[in-house]
Design an enzyme around this catalytic site. Structure first.
Site, PDB file in Angstrom:
ATOM      1  N   ASP A   1      -0.031   5.148   0.973  1.00 28.30           N
ATOM      2  CA  ASP A   1      -0.195   6.084   2.091  1.00 28.30           C
ATOM      3  C   ASP A   1      -0.034   5.360   3.428  1.00 28.30           C
ATOM      4  O   ASP A   1      -0.712   4.363   3.679  1.00 28.30           O
ATOM      5  CB  ASP A   1      -1.584   6.744   2.044  1.00 28.30           C
ATOM      6  CG  ASP A   1      -1.773   7.617   0.811  1.00 28.30           C
ATOM      7  OD1 ASP A   1      -1.066   8.624   0.701  1.00 28.30           O
ATOM      8  OD2 ASP A   1      -2.612   7.266  -0.038  1.00 28.30           O
TER       9      ASP A   1
ATOM     10  N   ASP B   1       0.872  -1.159   0.000  1.00 24.49           N
ATOM     11  CA  ASP B   1       0.000   0.000   0.000  1.00 24.49           C
ATOM     12  C   ASP B   1       0.924   1.228   0.000  1.00 24.49           C
ATOM     13  O   ASP B   1       2.110   1.111   0.290  1.00 24.49           O
ATOM     14  CB  ASP B   1      -0.879  -0.044   1.261  1.00 24.49           C
ATOM     15  CG  ASP B   1      -1.698   1.213   1.425  1.00 24.49           C
ATOM     16  OD1 ASP B   1      -2.312   1.642   0.428  1.00 24.49           O
ATOM     17  OD2 ASP B   1      -1.718   1.768   2.542  1.00 24.49           O
TER      18      ASP B   1
END
Ligand SMILES: [Mg+2]
Length: 308
Positions: free
Chosen positions: A33, A31
């Site tokens: 952020d 991922d």
């Protein structure tokens, strides 16, 4: 223990154990952020981790529910933050995957009414999908007299800082047609901002439209399996040799579990070790899907582990 799910899960690892885990995997899905950057700041050591994984022959992918940018803009951000070697083909955003779903899975024809940031509109256009152009409604225009496009066959909802009553109302009208597809880029309820503030995410906008239309959206982003299927179809990915690394239990870790991947929670983002333990200790079987196999303080720990 290499490659196997830790007994009970939620095991903090580093050093040799982390080394063995990374050795047992050929593909690493990150991922973005809260994992490799926070806003405009790279997580310390993250560029070096990506480079080191690739130097060891690992395939690295970036799987983000953030739909605000087109992939080309992500490439620029990676470069700006010191990730020298990230290719557009390695980036799978919920905006890109939503466009891919409409093009490749839904055998879609017609126009999309898209609620979302420029990233959503750009990815749809790049996929050759017609989008209803955004226009400022005049002061006398309301939901009773506004123009509706008769060619709309899908409504797509993503994060939109210009979300409005009129967008919600128009989307409701399009969804009155049961043949009109209803998609959401991702289910994220909110996102952290600086100074302790938060901003509503795509999930909250989708919830408004679900309530108003009495329909349920098909979610494209994590934790839906589609993003993994999208990568797998292009890169021939095997779940058993893939690792999902994320900071949010409800999306990243559930996504990994849904797709049969080993999962690592990193503590540089939204979720905490304590929250993961609450899920682990829960009596509800479904809550076990929120428990990561492993936990690291930061993906910077990967670097030390790779050099073990
Ligand atoms: Mg995140």
């Amino acid at each position: 223990m290499a490659g196997a799910t830790a007994s009970g899960g939620c095991q903090k690892i580093r050093g040799v154990q982390l080394h063995e885990l990374l050795e047992s995997k050929h593909n690493v899905l990150f991922d973005c952020d809260g994992v490799i950057w926070n806003g405009e700041t790279a997580v310390a050591g993250a560029p070096e981790v990506v480079r080191a994984l690739k130097q060891r022959g690992k395939r690295v992918f970036f799987v983000t529910n953030n739909c605000t940018r087109p992939r080309q803009s992500y490439v620029q951000k990676f470069a700006r933050l010191g990730f020298a070697d990230v290719d557009e083909q390695e980036i799978f955003s919920s905006a890109y995957c939503s466009a891919a779903y409409l093009r490749d899975v839904a055998t879609f024809s017609g126009k999309v009414f898209a609620i979302g940031c420029p990233g959503v509109h750009a990815e749809l256009r790049d996929a050759g999908i017609s989008v209803v152009e955004e226009e400022e409604d005049g002061p006398d225009v309301n939901i009773s007299n506004c123009a509706l496009d008769p060619d709309v066959r899908a409504v797509l909802v993503g994060y939109d800082e210009k979300f409005s009553f009129m967008k919600l109302a128009k989307a409701c009208c399009y969804l009155r047609d049961s043949e009109c597809l209803f998609l959401a880029t991702d289910p994220d309820p909110w996102h952290p901002l600086r100074g302790g503030r938060i901003t509503p995410g795509s999930g909250s906008l989708t919830a408004a439209l679900e309530t108003a239309s009495s329909r349920k959206a098909t979610v494209i982003g994590k934790p839906s399996r589609f993003m993994f299927e999208c990568i797998a179809s292009q890169f021939d990915l095997d779940p058993e040799s893939s690792l999902m690394v994320g900071d949010r239990l409800e999306t990243d870790i559930v996504f990994g579990v849904n797709c049969g991947l080993s999962t690592v929670l990193t503590l540089t983002g939204v979720s905490t070790f304590e929250q993961a333990q609450v899920y682990k200790d829960s009596d509800e079987p479904k809550k076990k899907d929120f428990v990561p196999d492993y936990v690291v303080e930061s993906i910077a720990d990967f670097l030390e582990a790779l050099e073990e």
